[in-house]
Design a protein around this motif. Structure first.
Motif, short mmCIF file in Angstrom:
data_model
loop_
_atom_site.label_atom_id
_atom_site.label_comp_id
_atom_site.label_asym_id
_atom_site.label_seq_id
_atom_site.Cartn_x
_atom_site.Cartn_y
_atom_site.Cartn_z
N ASP A 149 38.56 34.01 42.16
CA ASP A 149 38.20 34.98 41.12
C ASP A 149 38.65 36.39 41.47
O ASP A 149 38.36 37.34 40.73
N ALA A 150 39.33 36.55 42.61
CA ALA A 150 39.92 37.82 43.07
C ALA A 150 38.88 38.81 43.57
O ALA A 150 39.20 39.97 43.80
N VAL A 151 37.66 38.36 43.77
CA VAL A 151 36.58 39.27 44.19
C VAL A 151 36.17 38.97 45.63
O VAL A 151 35.77 37.85 45.95
N SER A 152 36.31 39.97 46.49
CA SER A 152 35.86 39.86 47.87
C SER A 152 35.62 41.25 48.41
O SER A 152 36.57 42.05 48.54
N LEU A 153 34.37 41.58 48.72
CA LEU A 153 34.08 42.89 49.29
C LEU A 153 34.70 43.03 50.67
O LEU A 153 35.18 44.11 51.04
N GLU A 154 34.72 41.95 51.43
CA GLU A 154 35.20 42.02 52.81
C GLU A 154 36.71 42.18 52.91
O GLU A 154 37.21 42.79 53.85
N SER A 155 37.45 41.61 51.97
CA SER A 155 38.92 41.69 52.06
C SER A 155 39.52 42.46 50.89
O SER A 155 40.66 42.22 50.50
#
Length: 290
Positions: A149-155
């Motif tokens: 979903d293209a969502v990642s706080l870490e990356s």
């Protein structure tokens, strides 16, 4: 408190004082990173948060301070939700400062790690400004196979360049003083999948409510001075809204998801969740605030 609709919220607010701002409106289109969005505006120092959410999106458990959050039920995937909610709040709270965003969006302003939003507002008001122009900076996950979903706080990554502006004109083709249309990010690189009216990245994301003020569909206000990026005598403070919203949409919409297997390009940069990084990239301006 839970309100059954925006109209019900308005009726309740007329009977009960909303208290002092600044206020934040969070429009939840789905559950994605809703908790982190609510915690972010809480940590910035907003005194009350109005969460607008459909019935299938719940207030996350474990948010830092649920006592300051009002839940307002509304079908947020319909057009005009932001306008309706923000304009309702403007009418209810003249003189108070309002920020609005969607879930998986995060407001940054210069030195926000050490200074609360009330301090930024106080400085801006000393400068005789009643608005902080913000630029929506697209965030996206580095690896779409790992985070489809293209969502990642870490990356999280962002585009380190590729932003530009053009003159803004009114309906009579007159150049508007100190107003520009700003572009860049995923809306620019994948513009074939983004309707022309949606390609602009500037948003009046933090402003003081006034009688007769209205938010328009293009994220500008009907008071033209409040749409300016700077005052007449020197550079003004600006902010950013770092957002996964476009990346998420490009990966979920049937017309674009099969054309996007990565958002990375040679100008992608790791996002360190730092106002200093955003200022160094020229994505927001401290003005005279140090």
């Amino acid at each position: 408190m839970i309100h059954s609709s925006i109209k019900a919220f308005e009726s309740n607010a007329k009977r009960n004082d909303l208290g002092k701002g600044p206020f934040a409106v969070v429009i939840a289109e789905d559950q994605t990173e809703l908790a982190s969005t609510l915690d972010h505006v809480t940590h910035l120092g907003f005194r009350r948060i109005f969460l607008v959410a459909p019935h299938d999106v719940d207030l996350p458990t474990g948010v830092d301070d649920p006592s300051i959050i009002d839940v307002i039920r509304h079908p947020t995937r319909t057009a005009g939700t932001a306008q309706e909610m923000v304009n309702t709040l403007i009418r209810l709270a003249p003189g108070e400062w309002i920020h609005y965003c969607y879930n998986a969006e995060y407001l940054f302003y210069p030195f926000c790690e050490q200074r609360r939003v009330g301090e930024a507002i106080a400085f801006v008001m000393e400068e005789r400004r009643d608005t902080i122009l913000t630029y929506v900076v697209d965030l996206y996950a580095e690896n779409l196979s790992q985070y489809p979903d293209a969502v990642s706080l870490e990356s999280a990554h962002l585009d380190s360049s590729g932003y530009y502006a053009e003159t803004r004109r009114n309906e009579d083709d007159d150049v508007l003083d100190r107003q520009l249309n700003f572009y860049g990010g995923l809306r620019w690189r994948f513009e074939e999948h983004v309707p022309i009216p949606k390609r602009k990245i500037d948003r009046v994301g933090l402003f003081q409510a006034k009688e007769g003020l209205e938010l328009r569909e293009d994220h500008t206000l009907n008071n033209e001075e409040m749409n300016t990026y700077t005052c007449q005598w020197h550079h003004s403070l600006s902010g950013t809204i770092c957002s996964f919203r476009v990346a998420k949409a490009l990966r979920s919409n049937p017309g674009s998801r099969h054309d996007v297997d990565t958002f990375n390009w040679h100008k992608s940069a790791r996002f360190y969740w730092s106002s200093k990084q955003l200022m160094e990239l020229g994505l927001m301006e401290p003005g005279q605030w140090f």
